[in-house]
Design a protein around this motif. Structure first.
Motif, short mmCIF file in Angstrom:
data_model
loop_
_atom_site.label_atom_id
_atom_site.label_comp_id
_atom_site.label_asym_id
_atom_site.label_seq_id
_atom_site.Cartn_x
_atom_site.Cartn_y
_atom_site.Cartn_z
N THR A 1 0.92 -1.13 -0.10
CA THR A 1 0.08 0.05 -0.11
C THR A 1 0.74 1.22 -0.06
O THR A 1 1.70 1.44 0.81
CB THR A 1 -0.93 0.03 1.26
OG1 THR A 1 -1.78 -1.13 1.11
CG2 THR A 1 -1.72 1.13 1.22
N ILE A 2 0.67 2.12 -0.85
CA ILE A 2 1.36 3.42 -1.04
C ILE A 2 0.58 4.45 -0.30
O ILE A 2 -0.83 4.44 -0.51
CB ILE A 2 1.92 3.67 -2.57
CG1 ILE A 2 2.84 4.78 -2.41
CG2 ILE A 2 0.40 4.04 -3.27
CD1 ILE A 2 3.49 4.97 -3.99
N SER A 3 1.29 5.29 0.14
CA SER A 3 0.40 6.63 1.04
C SER A 3 1.20 7.75 1.05
O SER A 3 2.74 7.51 0.83
CB SER A 3 0.07 6.11 2.44
OG SER A 3 1.13 5.72 3.28
N ARG A 4 0.72 8.82 1.22
CA ARG A 4 1.65 10.03 1.47
C ARG A 4 1.18 10.88 2.51
O ARG A 4 -0.14 10.79 3.03
CB ARG A 4 1.66 10.95 0.08
CG ARG A 4 0.51 11.75 -0.17
CD ARG A 4 -0.67 11.30 -0.60
NE ARG A 4 -1.63 12.59 -0.94
CZ ARG A 4 -2.91 12.56 -0.50
NH1 ARG A 4 -3.42 11.81 0.38
NH2 ARG A 4 -3.52 13.48 -1.08
N ASP A 5 1.93 11.82 3.04
CA ASP A 5 1.89 12.68 3.94
C ASP A 5 2.30 13.94 3.63
O ASP A 5 3.41 14.25 3.33
CB ASP A 5 2.52 12.44 5.47
CG ASP A 5 2.18 13.19 6.67
OD1 ASP A 5 1.66 14.42 6.14
OD2 ASP A 5 2.07 12.99 7.73
N SER B 145 5.66 15.78 3.46
CA SER B 145 6.47 15.73 2.09
C SER B 145 6.89 14.22 2.11
O SER B 145 8.21 13.88 1.69
CB SER B 145 7.48 16.76 1.71
OG SER B 145 6.89 17.92 1.73
N THR B 146 6.32 13.09 2.75
CA THR B 146 6.74 11.83 2.73
C THR B 146 5.81 11.09 2.13
O THR B 146 4.55 11.00 2.31
CB THR B 146 7.20 11.59 4.17
OG1 THR B 146 8.05 12.49 4.94
CG2 THR B 146 7.41 10.21 4.32
N VAL B 147 6.43 10.01 1.41
CA VAL B 147 5.77 8.89 0.72
C VAL B 147 6.08 7.58 1.59
O VAL B 147 7.14 7.49 1.64
CB VAL B 147 5.77 9.08 -0.80
CG1 VAL B 147 5.26 7.63 -1.45
CG2 VAL B 147 5.48 10.01 -1.39
N TYR B 148 5.12 6.74 1.75
CA TYR B 148 5.26 5.51 2.45
C TYR B 148 4.96 4.35 1.48
O TYR B 148 3.98 4.51 0.43
CB TYR B 148 4.60 5.46 3.50
CG TYR B 148 4.59 6.53 4.47
CD1 TYR B 148 3.95 7.60 4.67
CD2 TYR B 148 5.82 6.49 5.31
CE1 TYR B 148 3.97 8.57 5.48
CE2 TYR B 148 5.97 7.64 6.35
CZ TYR B 148 5.06 8.64 6.33
OH TYR B 148 5.24 9.73 7.23
#
Length: 125
Positions: free
Chosen positions: A67-71, A75-78
């Motif tokens: 699962t890709i996500s972002r904050d 400015s961070t992608v997980y």
């Protein structure tokens, strides 16, 4: 500048969460992607996400497991990786584009402007 982290050694069936910090990002637009390169193989697309609306796209071999996500504030992608197998072993790279395009187009590495240094993921059997 992109800084990827979170890789490591994990047993098959385990999980890891990769992070990628996009330093210096000033726009709410753009797209981020994850690619990986396994020994003896070409770099391959894993997943992509748009900053603006969080639209996502995955390679078939990770659907249902990653699962890709972002904050946006950070400015961070997980990349949350579950049910890992030895075939997931490789160096994982994050990539950034200043342009927001259809996420299905994110499979093409030429669309990205910048690349992180990579983080090693090793899955033991």
């Amino acid at each position: 500048q992109l800084q990827a982290s979170g890789g490591g050694l994990v047993q098959a069936g385990g999980s890891l969460r990769l992070s990628c910090v996009a330093s210096g990002r000033t726009s709410s637009s753009g797209t981020m992607g994850w690619f990986r390169q396994s020994p003896g193989k070409e770099r391959e697309f894993v997943s992509t996400i748009r900053w603006r609306d969080g639209s996502q796209y995955y390679a078939d071999f990770v659907k249902g497991r990653f699962t890709i996500s972002r904050d946006n504030a950070k400015s961070t992608v997980y990349l949350q990786m579950n049910s890992l197998t030895p075939e997931d072993t490789g160096v994982y790279y994050c990539a950034a584009s200043s342009t927001s395009w259809a996420v299905s187009a994110g499979t093409n590495p030429a669309r990205y402007d910048a690349w992180g240094q990579g983080t090693q993921v090793t899955v033991s059997s």
